[in-house]
Scaffold this motif. Structure first.
Motif, PDB file in Angstrom:
ATOM      1  N   LEU A 155      50.418  34.498  67.225  1.00 48.94           N
ATOM      2  CA  LEU A 155      49.249  32.731  67.035  1.00 48.94           C
ATOM      3  C   LEU A 155      49.317  32.480  65.841  1.00 48.94           C
ATOM      4  CD1 LEU A 155      46.824  32.958  68.779  1.00 48.94           C
ATOM      5  CD2 LEU A 155      45.707  34.234  67.170  1.00 48.94           C
ATOM      6  N   ARG A 175      46.163  25.574  72.939  1.00 46.56           N
ATOM      7  CA  ARG A 175      46.810  26.919  72.521  1.00 46.56           C
ATOM      8  C   ARG A 175      46.037  27.473  73.094  1.00 46.56           C
ATOM      9  NH1 ARG A 175      44.476  29.545  67.381  1.00 46.56           N
ATOM     10  NH2 ARG A 175      41.751  28.937  67.606  1.00 46.56           N
ATOM     11  N   SER A 251      42.904  34.418  70.306  1.00 46.45           N
ATOM     12  CA  SER A 251      42.429  33.481  69.973  1.00 46.45           C
ATOM     13  C   SER A 251      40.524  32.661  70.165  1.00 46.45           C
ATOM     14  CB  SER A 251      43.298  32.187  71.222  1.00 46.45           C
ATOM     15  OG  SER A 251      42.859  32.650  72.171  1.00 46.45           O
TER      16      SER A 251
END
Length: 317
Positions: A155, A175, A251
């Motif tokens: 990430l 993302r 995320s």
């Protein structure tokens, strides 16, 4: 300094991966060494038992054929059918592949490590059962720690790439789109390969994908563990899928924390609105709602110990 830090993280990831793989391979070798001789012994006993049954049944049928006339032909045919069936079972047992080969033992170790537990391969001996418990307690946390390490670094690398291409305002959306697309591709490829390999419809293959990616492992459908290539593909592909799922969870972590803070703030405000109130009558007879917190503050300011009767007397004064 950044290069040194990056190299240290890379070494940590590689060492953790290789150590876990080595531990899994050693565990598979131990399981195979313990269970395979026991399975071969049981296999040979089954073959010998069927052979003895067939050898004893043939003379019995021949004796019955000489003793009785043709009116018992139907019974003889039935007995001969059972003999043929025993011959088929004898051949099937001889051709039955062994379960605790090294490849299948590796798949068993991986299923324990990931808590999948399909149930297609179960230890029988007490030593293997005890080893499975020790192996699972040691490797389950290590495996998911490794997955989180790779997800964190992946990430961070993805954020570096996005920062160099996209503005900060659209970073979270880009993302999320990239991770969602990668996960969708993994699901479609994993399901498609299982469909082609096992010749089943796509919906049932999707059911297997769901059971695998969620680590439920119902056991009604199991991965192909007959060849080393398919076992290697399954282990690598499943691990990559878990890393991507962990990246998606990380995320979304900030959004979940923001949502949690907003809900907590609303809950606190709601509790403040519904805090315990004191009904204080006025001289006109109409009650007046006063928060006990306010009356306590007033009492502290006036250096008077808080007392409900004192407040009521003060309201009438």
């Amino acid at each position: 300094m950044p290069l040194c830090s990056l190299s240290e993280k890379f070494v940590t990831l590689v060492v953790s991966f290789l150590g876990l793989v080595l531990y899994m391979l050693v565990g598979a070798a131990c399981f195979s060494a313990i269970e395979l001789p026991y399975e071969k012994n049981e296999h040979n006993l089954s073959v010998a038992r069927l052979k003895v049954d067939n050898d004893s049944a043939v003379p019995a049928v021949q004796a019955l054929t000489y003793r009785y006339n043709s009116s018992a032909c139907f019974s003889f045919e039935a007995i001969e059918y059972h003999i043929m069936e025993d011959d088929y079972n004898h051949q099937r047992v001889e051709d039955d592949p062994l379960s605790w080969t090294y490849t299948k033992s590796v798949m068993f170790s991986f299923s324990v490590m990931t808590t999948l537990g399909y149930g297609d391969l179960i230890p029988v001996t007490r030593i293997s059962k005890g080893m499975s418990m020790i192996f699972g307690v040691a490797t389950i946390p290590l495996y998911f720690i490794m997955v989180m390490l790779y997800a964190t670094q992946g990430l961070a690398l993805l954020d570096i790439i996005i920062d160099s291409l996209i503005s900060e305002r659209h970073k979270s959306k880009v993302r999320a789109g990239i991770l969602g697309g990668i996960f969708l591709i993994l699901v479609l490829v994993f399901t498609g390969v299982y469909t082609a390999r096992h010749d089943i419809d796509y919906l049932n293959a999707m059911w297997f994908t769901f059971a695998t990616f969620t680590t439920i492992g119902f056991g009604d459908m199991v991965p192909d563990n007959t060849s080393s290539f398919h076992a290697f593909y399954f282990i690598v592909f499943t691990t990559i899928s878990y890393i991507v799922i962990a990246m998606i969870a990380l995320s979304l972590q900030d959004q979940f924390l923001t949502m949690y803070r907003n809900v907590s703030r609303l809950s606190r405000n709601f509790c403040k609105m519904l805090c315990i109130c004191d009904v204080i009558p006025t001289q006109e007879g109409t009650p007046r709602m006063t928060r006990l917190r306010d009356t306590r503050r007033i009492a502290e300011m006036e250096a008077v110990p808080y007392d409900l009767e004192t407040e009521e007397e003060r309201a009438f004064a």
